[in-house]
Write a protein that holds these residues in place. Structure first.
Motif, PDB file in Angstrom:
ATOM      1  N   ASN A 107       0.800  -1.229   0.000  1.00 39.48           N
ATOM      2  CA  ASN A 107       0.000   0.000   0.000  1.00 39.48           C
ATOM      3  C   ASN A 107       0.827   1.270   0.000  1.00 39.48           C
ATOM      4  OD1 ASN A 107      -2.585  -1.219  -0.006  1.00 39.48           O
ATOM      5  ND2 ASN A 107      -2.423  -1.640   2.181  1.00 39.48           N
ATOM      6  N   GLU A 108       2.083   1.186   0.454  1.00 40.61           N
ATOM      7  CA  GLU A 108       2.847   2.415   0.643  1.00 40.61           C
ATOM      8  C   GLU A 108       4.124   2.498  -0.188  1.00 40.61           C
ATOM      9  OE1 GLU A 108       3.641   2.961   4.785  1.00 40.61           O
ATOM     10  OE2 GLU A 108       1.514   2.918   5.370  1.00 40.61           O
ATOM     11  N   LEU A 127      -3.144 -10.899   0.338  1.00 33.91           N
ATOM     12  CA  LEU A 127      -1.997 -10.176  -0.214  1.00 33.91           C
ATOM     13  C   LEU A 127      -2.057 -10.148  -1.742  1.00 33.91           C
ATOM     14  CD1 LEU A 127       0.578  -8.678   0.525  1.00 33.91           C
ATOM     15  CD2 LEU A 127       1.776 -10.882   0.601  1.00 33.91           C
ATOM     16  N   SER A 128      -2.457 -11.259  -2.344  1.00 29.23           N
ATOM     17  CA  SER A 128      -2.613 -11.307  -3.802  1.00 29.23           C
ATOM     18  C   SER A 128      -3.620 -10.271  -4.278  1.00 29.23           C
ATOM     19  CB  SER A 128      -3.057 -12.707  -4.246  1.00 29.23           C
ATOM     20  OG  SER A 128      -2.039 -13.659  -4.043  1.00 29.23           O
ATOM     21  N   HIS A 129      -4.726 -10.148  -3.550  1.00 29.27           N
ATOM     22  CA  HIS A 129      -5.766  -9.190  -3.930  1.00 29.27           C
ATOM     23  C   HIS A 129      -5.214  -7.763  -3.903  1.00 29.27           C
ATOM     24  CE1 HIS A 129     -10.036  -8.336  -4.647  1.00 29.27           C
ATOM     25  NE2 HIS A 129      -9.826  -7.237  -3.951  1.00 29.27           N
ATOM     26  N   ALA A 130      -4.456  -7.437  -2.857  1.00 25.53           N
ATOM     27  CA  ALA A 130      -3.868  -6.101  -2.745  1.00 25.53           C
ATOM     28  C   ALA A 130      -2.873  -5.842  -3.876  1.00 25.53           C
ATOM     29  CB  ALA A 130      -3.187  -5.948  -1.389  1.00 25.53           C
ATOM     30  N   LEU A 131      -2.095  -6.847  -4.238  1.00 21.65           N
ATOM     31  CA  LEU A 131      -1.130  -6.699  -5.331  1.00 21.65           C
ATOM     32  C   LEU A 131      -1.827  -6.432  -6.660  1.00 21.65           C
ATOM     33  CD1 LEU A 131       1.313  -9.537  -4.272  1.00 21.65           C
ATOM     34  CD2 LEU A 131       1.957  -7.130  -4.557  1.00 21.65           C
ATOM     35  N   VAL A 132      -2.961  -7.103  -6.892  1.00 20.25           N
ATOM     36  CA  VAL A 132      -3.711  -6.880  -8.129  1.00 20.25           C
ATOM     37  C   VAL A 132      -4.358  -5.494  -8.124  1.00 20.25           C
ATOM     38  CG1 VAL A 132      -5.695  -7.655  -9.503  1.00 20.25           C
ATOM     39  CG2 VAL A 132      -4.099  -9.328  -8.543  1.00 20.25           C
TER      40      VAL A 132
END
Length: 353
Positions: A107-108, A127-132
């Motif tokens: 995120n940062e 974590l995968s969702h955030a990366l996408v």
């Protein structure tokens, strides 16, 4: 001198040569296994003094922390948020990083930091969702290439939406071992010829039980992604009913409907969809994109003969050399594996209605 004393003395060494010499001693000490209270104290000391050193020195420390079987949590977290040269080895390899810390990095920090996270031995669904969500296509492609990354269905949906305009993501999806087959089949309509061949090869290797599970998933997927019915759909349905009543709804009727032009275009689409037993939108997309490859798959898998396919392909071809390409179209039809085509069509059957 103990490892603790070595670390405490590092900031006091003023010359670069003296620091390098002491660094060699420290790294030799760190490479051993440390446990219990010693590990906790060493972790705190390393985290507290690391900021006093150059990127080069911090990178050396980060490599040791990343490779250590000891969980240097404080120092690992600090290095993970550092410049990419320092952060990369820890982000890729350290088991001391929590999921929350990794999410903070995503995120940062930079795309390069995210790229390093995608290369971990395991990546959680969250974590995968955030990366996408935050990563560029190269980051997402790297994630797709990691067999240790767990990707949830809703995350795959996000990737699919982006893949419409991204050959990089299309290739990543096709080549991922665990991509859902129903998405892979939908992707067939969007990809270039070489990737379509890879998709067909995958369908030829799938066990029947796995296919049945994929068909069931297709039955519950939303159909709104590209549904846009023509304005004359009601009149076209009436025309289709008239053909059925006269027992004239047969494959041989398709070329005539296509040649009559825009006035019967929607009737042609409905008739083809009915005869092939696939959803209307698949045929609509084939015509909108002049997709001769998918037309060949549909005809082959539906049992339409080669002559009918060639006639339709010549009529749809926009190159101006349709008749001259008849032999090429004939070869294309023969090159489509019947069983793989039938499996692909089964996915397109489930959303007709």
């Amino acid at each position: 001198m103990s490892r603790f004393a070595l670390l405490k003395d590092l900031p006091n060494r003023t010359s670069s040569e003296a620091r390098r010499e002491l660094l060699r001693e420290v790294t030799g000490s760190l490479s051993g296994r440390v446990t219990g209270e010693d590990a906790a104290e060493l972790d705190k000391i390393l985290a507290s003094v690391a900021a006093d050193f150059s990127v080069e020195v911090r990178t050396e420390f980060a490599k040791l922390v990343a490779a250590s079987t000891t969980r240097f949590c404080h120092s690992a977290e600090q290095f993970a948020l550092d410049e990419i040269e320092v952060a990369a080895p820890v982000l890729k390899h350290s088991q001391a990083l929590s999921e929350d810390l990794l999410l903070k990095v995503v995120n940062e920090k930079s795309q390069q930091h995210m790229m390093a996270v995608t290369q971990r031995s395991t990546v959680s669904p969250r974590l995968s969702h955030a990366l996408v969500e935050r990563g560029d296509d190269e980051v997402v492609s790297s994630l797709l290439g990691n067999d240790g990354a767990a990707i949830a269905d809703n995350t795959y949906d996000m990737v699919m939406e982006r893949a419409d305009a991204s050959p990089v993501l299309q290739a990543g999806l096709v080549r991922r071992k665990s991509v859902p087959l129903d998405l892979l089949n939908e992707l067939y309509l969007k990809t270039e010829a070489s990737l379509r061949q890879e998709i067909m090869a995958k369908f030829g290797q799938v066990e029947p039980a796995e296919l049945e599970k994929a068909f069931e998933r297709s039955r519950i997927r939303l159909t709104s992604r590209y549904r846009q019915l023509p304005q004359d759909i009601i009149a076209a349905r009436q025309n289709l009913e008239a053909l059925e009543a006269k027992r004239q709804l047969v494959p041989a009727a398709l070329p005539g409907l296509l040649r009559e032009g825009l006035g019967t275009r929607t009737t042609f689409l409905l008739a083809f969809a009915k005869l092939a037993d696939v959803e209307f939108e698949v045929i609509q997309r084939v015509l909108d994109q002049t997709d001769i490859d998918t037309l060949a798959l549909l005809c082959r898998g539906s049992g339409f003969d080669r002559g009918l396919f060639v006639t339709l392909a010549v009529a749809l071809d926009k190159s101006g050399a349709g008749l001259a390409k008849a032999e090429e179209f004939s070869g294309l039809y023969e090159s489509v594996p019947v069983q793989a085509a039938q499996r692909a069509i089964r996915f397109w059957k489930v959303r007709l209605g």
